[in-house]
Design a protein around this motif. Sequence first.
Motif, PDB file in Angstrom:
ATOM      1  N   GLN A  23       0.652  -1.207   0.026  1.00 44.86           N
ATOM      2  CA  GLN A  23       0.176   0.080   0.032  1.00 44.86           C
ATOM      3  C   GLN A  23       0.811   1.064   0.189  1.00 44.86           C
ATOM      4  OE1 GLN A  23      -2.146   1.031   3.631  1.00 44.86           O
ATOM      5  NE2 GLN A  23      -3.979   1.388   2.412  1.00 44.86           N
ATOM      6  N   SER A  32      -3.909   3.014  -7.450  1.00 40.44           N
ATOM      7  CA  SER A  32      -4.956   2.516  -6.830  1.00 40.44           C
ATOM      8  C   SER A  32      -5.172   1.200  -6.962  1.00 40.44           C
ATOM      9  CB  SER A  32      -6.100   3.581  -7.634  1.00 40.44           C
ATOM     10  OG  SER A  32      -6.465   3.122  -8.763  1.00 40.44           O
ATOM     11  N   TYR A  34      -5.965  -2.461  -4.857  1.00 39.87           N
ATOM     12  CA  TYR A  34      -5.980  -3.186  -3.577  1.00 39.87           C
ATOM     13  C   TYR A  34      -5.013  -4.422  -3.362  1.00 39.87           C
ATOM     14  CZ  TYR A  34      -8.428  -7.205  -5.927  1.00 39.87           C
ATOM     15  OH  TYR A  34      -8.968  -8.049  -7.008  1.00 39.87           O
ATOM     16  N   HIS A  83     -10.401   2.967  -9.435  1.00 37.13           N
ATOM     17  CA  HIS A  83     -10.439   3.066  -7.982  1.00 37.13           C
ATOM     18  C   HIS A  83     -10.039   4.398  -7.405  1.00 37.13           C
ATOM     19  CE1 HIS A  83     -11.322  -1.363  -7.043  1.00 37.13           C
ATOM     20  NE2 HIS A  83     -10.745  -1.346  -8.611  1.00 37.13           N
ATOM     21  N   HIS A  85      -8.442   4.888  -4.287  1.00 35.89           N
ATOM     22  CA  HIS A  85      -7.570   4.673  -3.525  1.00 35.89           C
ATOM     23  C   HIS A  85      -7.025   3.323  -3.612  1.00 35.89           C
ATOM     24  CE1 HIS A  85     -10.974   3.410  -1.272  1.00 35.89           C
ATOM     25  NE2 HIS A  85     -10.208   2.794  -0.692  1.00 35.89           N
ATOM     26  N   SER A  87      -6.543   0.302  -1.169  1.00 35.84           N
ATOM     27  CA  SER A  87      -6.914  -0.532   0.057  1.00 35.84           C
ATOM     28  C   SER A  87      -6.368  -1.720   0.201  1.00 35.84           C
ATOM     29  CB  SER A  87      -8.408  -0.470   0.283  1.00 35.84           C
ATOM     30  OG  SER A  87      -8.915  -1.338  -1.086  1.00 35.84           O
ATOM     31  N   GLY A  89      -7.030  -5.494   2.745  1.00 37.18           N
ATOM     32  CA  GLY A  89      -8.012  -6.108   3.037  1.00 37.18           C
ATOM     33  C   GLY A  89      -7.601  -7.524   3.548  1.00 37.18           C
TER      34      GLY A  89
END
Length: 89
Positions: A23, A32, A34, A83, A85, A87, A89
């Motif tokens: 990140q 951007s 994930y 996207h 940002h 992220s 998860g």
Amino acid sequence: MNVSYIAHVSGKVQGVYFRASSQQMAIEYGLSGYAHNLADGDVELLLCGEEESVSKMLLWLNEGPPQAEVTNVETKQVPWQNHNHFSIG
């Protein structure tokens, strides 16, 4: 030109701050997408942004953070995804 790639990173990549480091790097590169853990121990990433920045990030994934031991990185270009940002998860 904007591109999107899915990357699956194998090796010792869970429990070594791989997602958090990814990140940080993605933000530095202006990307951007994930990063999330997979049940098989791999990490999957979606990287969206300028082609040159995505290429730099893909190179970084082969090393990862200092604690990681990357054994394989598989990548596949996918249709552009927008996207806001990056992220975890």
